[in-house]
Design a protein around this motif. Structure first.
Motif, mmCIF file in Angstrom:
data_model
loop_
_atom_site.group_PDB
_atom_site.id
_atom_site.type_symbol
_atom_site.label_atom_id
_atom_site.label_comp_id
_atom_site.label_asym_id
_atom_site.label_seq_id
_atom_site.Cartn_x
_atom_site.Cartn_y
_atom_site.Cartn_z
ATOM 1 N N UNK A 1 26.214 70.159 56.609
ATOM 2 C CA UNK A 1 25.794 68.766 56.773
ATOM 3 C C UNK A 1 26.985 67.914 57.218
ATOM 4 N N UNK A 2 26.761 66.936 58.087
ATOM 5 C CA UNK A 2 27.847 66.002 58.391
ATOM 6 C C UNK A 2 28.177 65.141 57.186
ATOM 7 N N UNK A 3 29.402 64.654 57.154
ATOM 8 C CA UNK A 3 29.897 63.819 56.068
ATOM 9 C C UNK A 3 30.667 62.672 56.707
ATOM 10 N N UNK A 4 30.591 61.484 56.115
ATOM 11 C CA UNK A 4 31.270 60.336 56.715
ATOM 12 C C UNK A 4 31.797 59.408 55.637
ATOM 13 N N UNK A 5 32.910 58.753 55.943
ATOM 14 C CA UNK A 5 33.490 57.749 55.057
ATOM 15 C C UNK A 5 34.365 56.828 55.891
ATOM 16 N N UNK A 6 34.492 55.603 55.427
ATOM 17 C CA UNK A 6 35.418 54.679 56.076
ATOM 18 C C UNK A 6 36.788 54.808 55.420
ATOM 19 N N UNK A 7 37.817 54.805 56.259
ATOM 20 C CA UNK A 7 39.162 54.970 55.708
ATOM 21 C C UNK A 7 40.196 54.304 56.606
ATOM 22 N N UNK A 8 41.394 54.224 56.079
ATOM 23 C CA UNK A 8 42.524 53.624 56.779
ATOM 24 C C UNK A 8 43.028 54.581 57.857
ATOM 25 N N UNK A 9 43.419 54.013 58.998
ATOM 26 C CA UNK A 9 43.908 54.806 60.128
ATOM 27 C C UNK A 9 45.256 54.256 60.572
ATOM 28 N N UNK A 10 46.221 55.153 60.800
ATOM 29 C CA UNK A 10 47.539 54.768 61.313
ATOM 30 C C UNK A 10 47.753 55.415 62.685
ATOM 31 N N UNK A 11 47.686 54.641 63.769
ATOM 32 C CA UNK A 11 47.927 55.221 65.100
ATOM 33 C C UNK A 11 49.366 55.704 65.238
ATOM 34 N N UNK A 12 49.535 56.854 65.857
ATOM 35 C CA UNK A 12 50.854 57.432 66.120
ATOM 36 C C UNK A 12 50.901 57.819 67.598
ATOM 37 N N UNK A 13 51.148 56.822 68.483
ATOM 38 C CA UNK A 13 51.137 57.108 69.927
ATOM 39 C C UNK A 13 52.159 58.167 70.328
ATOM 40 N N UNK A 14 53.336 58.142 69.712
ATOM 41 C CA UNK A 14 54.360 59.118 70.074
ATOM 42 C C UNK A 14 53.916 60.530 69.731
ATOM 43 N N UNK A 15 53.282 60.683 68.580
ATOM 44 C CA UNK A 15 52.790 61.998 68.178
ATOM 45 C C UNK A 15 51.453 62.343 68.814
ATOM 46 N N UNK A 16 50.781 61.339 69.419
ATOM 47 C CA UNK A 16 49.494 61.577 70.046
ATOM 48 C C UNK A 16 48.380 61.851 69.060
#
Length: 224
Positions: free
Chosen positions: A153-168
Motif C-alpha cells: 500500500x502507498x503511505x504518505x506524510x507531510x514532513x520537513x525538506x532541506x534542499x541540497x543543490x550541491x548534492x543534488x
C-alpha cells in the motif's frame, strides 16, 4: 465501515475539502495529487470526485488540517466516481515527527499503536542514477512524501525538506514515527503551505537512506 472510527477522525473526513490521493503507476511507483473528497457520516467509503481511474486498487488518502492528521490506506473502485474503502487508518494527534500514530485495522478497530503487522509483499527497487536538479526545488521547505509500504500500500506524510543543490538531493531530516520508509521509488508533492511561491512542484525519484539520514534523489520535476 467508518462508523466504528472515533468521532474526531470522522469529523476530519467530513470537513476536509482537499486531501492528497496517492496511487501507484504501472511500475509500482507512487504518484500524489490533490483531490476533493466527499464523505457521508458512517458510510463504508470515502468518495473522490476528481480521482480519475486507477490501475492498481491500492491507494492512500492523506487528510491534514485542523485536528488530527489522518492517513487512510484503502482499496479503490469506481462506482460513478472513485471510492476508497478504508483498510487501515493512521491518526497523528500532533504535528511533530515524534508523535506516535493511532492505528486502526481493516475492521477499523484500534490495534497496537503505530505498528502495521501485515505480511510484506515487496515493492519496486530504486531506479538509480544521478539526481536531476531543478531551480523550483531551491525554496522547498516542506512537502508530502509518498512511498510504498512493505505491504504494497502507498503511505504518505507531510514532513520537513532541506534542499541540497550541491548534492543534488532533497534531504529529509525527520521522518514521522510510523512511516515505513525503505529504499525505493518516492514522490514529493509540495502543497500551498510547502512552497514559498504558492503551489510547488511534484517530484518523482528515489527514496534512499544513509549515515546522514533519508533523502530523495529527484529524477523528474513536474508542475503540480
Amino acid at each position: 465501515m467508518t462508523a466504528t472510527l472515533p468521532a474526531d477522525l470522522r469529523d476530519v473526513f467530513a470537513r476536509c475539502s482537499v486531501a492528497e490521493l496517492v496511487t501507484l503507476d504501472e511500475l509500482g511507483r507512487p504518484v500524489a495529487r490533490s483531490v476533493s473528497p466527499s464523505y457521508r457520516e458512517g458510510g463504508p467509503c470515502i468518495a473522490v470526485r476528481d480521482g480519475d481511474g486507477v490501475g492498481d486498487p491500492h491507494v492512500a488518502l492523506l487528510f491534514a488540517g485542523d485536528g488530527p492528521t489522518v492517513l487512510v490506506q484503502g482499496t479503490a473502485y469506481e462506482h460513478g466516481t472513485l471510492h476508497v474503502r478504508p483498510e487501515r487508518v493512521y491518526a497523528w494527534d500532533g504535528d511533530g515527527p515524534d508523535v506516535e500514530p493511532r492505528l486502526f485495522d481493516a475492521h477499523l478497530e484500534e490495534v497496537r499503536s503505530g505498528h502495521n503487522e501485515e505480511p510484506e509483499v515487496g515493492h519496486a527497487a530504486p531506479t538509480g542514477g544521478h539526481g536531476l536538479w531543478d531551480h523550483r526545488l531551491d525554496e522547498l521547505d516542506c512537502a508530502l512524501l509518498a512511498c510504498v509500504g512493505p505491504d504494497g500500500f502507498p503511505f504518505a506524510a507531510r514532513l520537513e525538506v532541506h534542499p541540497d543543490p550541491r548534492g543534488g538531493v532533497l534531504r529529509l531530516p525527520r521522518v514521522p514515527l510510523g512511516m515505513p520508509v525503505d529504499a525505493g521509488p518516492a514522490c514529493l508533492h509540495a502543497t500551498d503551505a510547502g512552497h514559498a511561491e504558492g503551489r510547488g512542484p511534484r517530484v518523482h525519484g528515489d527514496l534512499l537512506g544513509g549515515p546522514d539520514g533519508w533523502r530523495v534523489v529527484p529524477h523528474a520535476v513536474l508542475d503540480a
